[in-house]
Design an enzyme around this catalytic site. Sequence first.
Site: not given
Length: 403
Positions: A229, A231, A309, A311
């Site tokens: 995902h 965020t 971004h 992760t």
Amino acid sequence: MSSQASKDHQEGQRPPLLVDDHTVATVRESKILVLLRGLPGSGKSTLAKDIDQKYKDSSRIISADKYEIKPVIRSSSGGDYSKLDDELRSCFERREVSLVILDDTHHDRERLDELFDMANKYQFTVVVLEPKTPWRLDCAQLKDRNHWKLSLEELKNLRPTLEKDLLPLYFGWFLAKRDEDSLRKTSHEFLEQLQNLKTFKKRLQPYGYEDKHKLDLLKYFAKTPNILHCTAKFCDYGKALGSEEYGHLEAVKKGYSKGYTLHITALFATPRTVGAQVELTEDQLLLWPADAEKEVMPKDTFPRGSRAHITLGTANEVQDVQTGIDLLEFIKLQQSGREGENVGEFTGPVSGKISYYDNGMWMLNLSRKIEVKSIFSGYYGKPGVSIPLRGGKKGLLHQCQIL
């Protein structure tokens, strides 16, 4: 109101997963648990049927009414939900069902936590929807509409548990399952090419290795998010500063449960994290908090969206939130005029220019952007175990292991 205006108003009251073609296509490639929430008689079952009809080839409705679970103030402990949960687990485990619609009041926090844990275990993204009917909180009307024949007093007792917004741990874009699997594979290919690069093998010290034969980056970055995902806003279930205001933004209300295509421009690795840089569109920036970069680097100035971004993995005892901080470190160097040392080109499925920025920081600027479909929703489950960041950062950062 004209007929067209009336139609537009009605469409605006319906969630994007019912009316937006791109969202529908994205949902079909995702694993989604829709939790319908609201008072008895507010219109949940009608909404459930509408959603099921839209996705009838891959959806399943599970209703608490089927198991005669009366919606009253109660603890979720006990055996009321055992058979319903067996059916829910069966749906999660069956590959042909990618959209599960759970029809219940969902007013009990303990019960919700059980459902959030179950969804996370089976890697289902949760979408919480409430009917938009004019009478949804009108107990006088609901008394005559609910088939349980709940009294006015019983409905009034239930209402306070459903009046307040259910805010997640964080809002974000959750990748469709097909694109998530593809990006994980791309991440592995990136790490394999990186560890086989001659210049990388000569610069292992930041990773704590001297022997090039002992470092396996796939094992080094073994910790990966359960659902990939990007965020947008950390809310801490409404306790974080500005979270309630964010949840009430018109863009957030309209964007919730909507499908978005994210564009990945680069992959990067540091001794702490491996991640993907996301380039947000103008529409997506409407969902991006103005202070997102300042939250982690208050003394620096970055263009809005710089921290966006995904992760892909972290080293042992490193929080996922560190990935965004590492990305800002790259951008900070670029802003100062340091573009990194060009050490060659990656070819094959993952191609582009690879650059080295000192201190074990590597960035691959992709020759072609990677597009991934996503659903904008919230993560409502429990946070990960808190692990202090390097440098002893406190507060927001040390709480957000799963961001």
